[in-house]
Design a protein around this motif. Sequence first.
Motif, PDB file in Angstrom:
ATOM      1  N   GLY A  40      -4.471   5.166  12.030  1.00  0.00           N
ATOM      2  CA  GLY A  40      -3.903   5.731  10.817  1.00  0.00           C
ATOM      3  C   GLY A  40      -2.405   5.565  10.684  1.00  0.00           C
ATOM      4  O   GLY A  40      -1.827   5.958   9.663  1.00  0.00           O
ATOM      5  N   GLU A  41      -1.739   4.988  11.685  1.00  0.00           N
ATOM      6  CA  GLU A  41      -0.277   4.861  11.623  1.00  0.00           C
ATOM      7  C   GLU A  41       0.122   3.623  10.834  1.00  0.00           C
ATOM      8  O   GLU A  41      -0.389   2.528  11.053  1.00  0.00           O
ATOM      9  CB  GLU A  41       0.302   4.759  13.038  1.00  0.00           C
ATOM     10  CG  GLU A  41       1.828   4.724  13.073  1.00  0.00           C
ATOM     11  CD  GLU A  41       2.397   4.714  14.484  1.00  0.00           C
ATOM     12  OE1 GLU A  41       3.639   4.792  14.618  1.00  0.00           O
ATOM     13  OE2 GLU A  41       1.605   4.622  15.453  1.00  0.00           O
ATOM     14  N   TRP A  42       1.060   3.824   9.896  1.00  0.00           N
ATOM     15  CA  TRP A  42       1.542   2.677   9.147  1.00  0.00           C
ATOM     16  C   TRP A  42       2.564   1.897   9.952  1.00  0.00           C
ATOM     17  O   TRP A  42       3.109   2.385  10.960  1.00  0.00           O
ATOM     18  CB  TRP A  42       2.092   3.091   7.794  1.00  0.00           C
ATOM     19  CG  TRP A  42       3.261   4.047   7.784  1.00  0.00           C
ATOM     20  CD1 TRP A  42       4.523   3.849   8.240  1.00  0.00           C
ATOM     21  CD2 TRP A  42       3.261   5.370   7.228  1.00  0.00           C
ATOM     22  NE1 TRP A  42       5.317   4.935   8.005  1.00  0.00           N
ATOM     23  CE2 TRP A  42       4.577   5.895   7.379  1.00  0.00           C
ATOM     24  CE3 TRP A  42       2.308   6.170   6.590  1.00  0.00           C
ATOM     25  CZ2 TRP A  42       4.936   7.164   6.938  1.00  0.00           C
ATOM     26  CZ3 TRP A  42       2.669   7.429   6.148  1.00  0.00           C
ATOM     27  CH2 TRP A  42       3.964   7.923   6.338  1.00  0.00           C
ATOM     28  N   SER A  43       2.863   0.687   9.497  1.00  0.00           N
ATOM     29  CA  SER A  43       3.756  -0.203  10.240  1.00  0.00           C
ATOM     30  C   SER A  43       5.078  -0.371   9.495  1.00  0.00           C
ATOM     31  O   SER A  43       5.467   0.480   8.684  1.00  0.00           O
ATOM     32  CB  SER A  43       3.065  -1.557  10.461  1.00  0.00           C
ATOM     33  OG  SER A  43       2.958  -2.277   9.238  1.00  0.00           O
ATOM     34  N   ASP A  44       5.760  -1.476   9.754  1.00  0.00           N
ATOM     35  CA  ASP A  44       7.079  -1.689   9.171  1.00  0.00           C
ATOM     36  C   ASP A  44       7.055  -1.744   7.648  1.00  0.00           C
ATOM     37  O   ASP A  44       8.042  -1.379   6.995  1.00  0.00           O
ATOM     38  CB  ASP A  44       7.713  -2.962   9.733  1.00  0.00           C
ATOM     39  CG  ASP A  44       6.878  -4.217   9.475  1.00  0.00           C
ATOM     40  OD1 ASP A  44       5.642  -4.122   9.418  1.00  0.00           O
ATOM     41  OD2 ASP A  44       7.472  -5.309   9.365  1.00  0.00           O
ATOM     42  N   ASP A  45       5.941  -2.169   7.063  1.00  0.00           N
ATOM     43  CA  ASP A  45       5.856  -2.266   5.610  1.00  0.00           C
ATOM     44  C   ASP A  45       6.164  -0.920   4.958  1.00  0.00           C
ATOM     45  O   ASP A  45       7.033  -0.814   4.079  1.00  0.00           O
ATOM     46  CB  ASP A  45       4.454  -2.722   5.199  1.00  0.00           C
ATOM     47  CG  ASP A  45       4.026  -3.980   5.917  1.00  0.00           C
ATOM     48  OD1 ASP A  45       4.174  -5.062   5.344  1.00  0.00           O
ATOM     49  OD2 ASP A  45       3.551  -3.883   7.066  1.00  0.00           O
ATOM     50  N   THR A  46       5.452   0.113   5.384  1.00  0.00           N
ATOM     51  CA  THR A  46       5.639   1.440   4.795  1.00  0.00           C
ATOM     52  C   THR A  46       6.886   2.121   5.331  1.00  0.00           C
ATOM     53  O   THR A  46       7.544   2.874   4.598  1.00  0.00           O
ATOM     54  CB  THR A  46       4.409   2.321   5.044  1.00  0.00           C
ATOM     55  OG1 THR A  46       3.237   1.620   4.595  1.00  0.00           O
ATOM     56  CG2 THR A  46       4.509   3.644   4.315  1.00  0.00           C
ATOM     57  N   SER A  47       7.233   1.880   6.568  1.00  0.00           N
ATOM     58  CA  SER A  47       8.449   2.494   7.110  1.00  0.00           C
ATOM     59  C   SER A  47       9.676   2.065   6.316  1.00  0.00           C
ATOM     60  O   SER A  47      10.548   2.879   5.999  1.00  0.00           O
ATOM     61  CB  SER A  47       8.622   2.131   8.587  1.00  0.00           C
ATOM     62  OG  SER A  47       7.605   2.723   9.370  1.00  0.00           O
ATOM     63  N   MET A  48       9.749   0.788   5.972  1.00  0.00           N
ATOM     64  CA  MET A  48      10.888   0.322   5.183  1.00  0.00           C
ATOM     65  C   MET A  48      10.795   0.825   3.738  1.00  0.00           C
ATOM     66  O   MET A  48      11.811   1.107   3.102  1.00  0.00           O
ATOM     67  CB  MET A  48      10.996  -1.199   5.236  1.00  0.00           C
ATOM     68  CG  MET A  48      11.304  -1.733   6.631  1.00  0.00           C
ATOM     69  SD  MET A  48      11.875  -3.455   6.645  1.00  0.00           S
ATOM     70  CE  MET A  48      13.583  -3.259   6.115  1.00  0.00           C
ATOM     71  N   ALA A  49       9.569   0.961   3.226  1.00  0.00           N
ATOM     72  CA  ALA A  49       9.405   1.581   1.905  1.00  0.00           C
ATOM     73  C   ALA A  49       9.868   3.027   1.936  1.00  0.00           C
ATOM     74  O   ALA A  49      10.494   3.516   0.982  1.00  0.00           O
ATOM     75  CB  ALA A  49       7.947   1.492   1.465  1.00  0.00           C
ATOM     76  N   MET A  50       9.591   3.716   3.030  1.00  0.00           N
ATOM     77  CA  MET A  50      10.047   5.099   3.164  1.00  0.00           C
ATOM     78  C   MET A  50      11.571   5.171   3.182  1.00  0.00           C
ATOM     79  O   MET A  50      12.171   6.105   2.629  1.00  0.00           O
ATOM     80  CB  MET A  50       9.484   5.715   4.441  1.00  0.00           C
ATOM     81  CG  MET A  50       7.996   6.036   4.383  1.00  0.00           C
ATOM     82  SD  MET A  50       7.654   7.456   3.327  1.00  0.00           S
ATOM     83  CE  MET A  50       8.084   8.796   4.448  1.00  0.00           C
ATOM     84  N   ALA A  51      12.214   4.209   3.819  1.00  0.00           N
ATOM     85  CA  ALA A  51      13.679   4.182   3.849  1.00  0.00           C
ATOM     86  C   ALA A  51      14.250   4.105   2.437  1.00  0.00           C
ATOM     87  O   ALA A  51      15.295   4.704   2.138  1.00  0.00           O
ATOM     88  CB  ALA A  51      14.157   2.995   4.686  1.00  0.00           C
ATOM     89  N   ILE A  52      13.568   3.376   1.561  1.00  0.00           N
ATOM     90  CA  ILE A  52      13.981   3.305   0.154  1.00  0.00           C
ATOM     91  C   ILE A  52      13.612   4.591  -0.571  1.00  0.00           C
ATOM     92  O   ILE A  52      14.412   5.143  -1.339  1.00  0.00           O
ATOM     93  CB  ILE A  52      13.312   2.102  -0.528  1.00  0.00           C
ATOM     94  CG1 ILE A  52      13.738   0.797   0.143  1.00  0.00           C
ATOM     95  CG2 ILE A  52      13.649   2.073  -2.022  1.00  0.00           C
ATOM     96  CD1 ILE A  52      12.911  -0.409  -0.264  1.00  0.00           C
ATOM     97  N   ALA A  53      12.407   5.085  -0.328  1.00  0.00           N
ATOM     98  CA  ALA A  53      11.919   6.267  -1.036  1.00  0.00           C
ATOM     99  C   ALA A  53      12.770   7.498  -0.757  1.00  0.00           C
ATOM    100  O   ALA A  53      12.962   8.342  -1.639  1.00  0.00           O
ATOM    101  CB  ALA A  53      10.467   6.543  -0.640  1.00  0.00           C
TER     102      ALA A  53
END
Length: 354
Positions: free
Chosen positions: A54-67
């Motif tokens: 269930g853990e997301w990877s760099d794709d969502t982590s970098m999206a979170m940095a923007i969010a």
Amino acid sequence: MHLTPTQLDRATGVLLGTAVGDALGVPYEFETRVLPDDEPPQMLGGGLGDFAPGEWSDDTSMAMAIALVAATGADLTTDDALDAIAENFLRWFDGNPPDVGNQTRAVLGATRHRLDAGERGAGRVMREESDHYATAHPRSAGNGALMRTAPVALAHLDDRDHLADAARLVASLTHADPLAGDSCVLWCEAIRVAVLDGRIDIRAGLDLLPVERTDRWAQWLDEAAGQEPKTFTPNGFTVTALQAAAAAIVQTPSDETLPSVHLQNALHTAIRIGNDTDTVAAIAGGLLGARWGADGVPSPWRRIVHGWPRHERPSDARDLVALATHTVCDGHSDSSARSTIDDVRSSGTDSTHK
């Protein structure tokens, strides 16, 4: 911006869809695990970064940095906002995350070196390093900007031209190639249309691109609509990644009465294309979430998805919904927004389609 309850649900599905697509694709990235024909993708973890289930990877982590910046109500075209996004990218990168793309690693590493040496202005330095990388690597239109672009769409739903500017500027922090910026403009506009109008239109942003590249992108989008989805592999190139995600969405039959079925089946198709599975599914998930909303994401996926940033606990579906809500409500949430967050916290009645 004032949204109807239905539009707000679709907006809150954007980050959630990105994350569940990412986490579903993690185990199968570059065939780290073979997916049998009769088995739907599952959030098994593992993959290139030995992620938890269930853990997301760099794709969502970098999206979170923007969010995290978008949720403050910031204008993402400003230097202050771009500095803040760049600083968040570095905060994530400083944690030595697994499975970072080569181009992103090179740009962020060079930026960190210059800032540690005393320079100021994270956004400026990062864009300079992005330009240097693109100059030294003519084929540098990787998918690393497109994979994280979904939250940019939420920040400027009310102005498509301003959104296009923001998409290109945020992309350029690490990916200076014009095609990377184009792909982000197209995907952000498609997300904006899906949130506001409840329809999928991957061609909606063609008029926002430089005229000299419009026909070429129109041809690429025609290919995505008509060619077998598995045609679009390998998909590390931003054009092929967009085509793969688009093909998975538009070529999967949909039923207005069964939104979660289309979302699930399209993500399954995206992952079965192969190669960079977490990224293609994350890209597709952002648009699927924009079309079908948080309610269209199966509750078993909502319960398990999680990842960076971690504070007292890992970020989860509640945080994704909260960030999206604050973004589209100009940095604050009203009663309908809070009820949307509560719905995600309490949901647990539906199941994934098999």
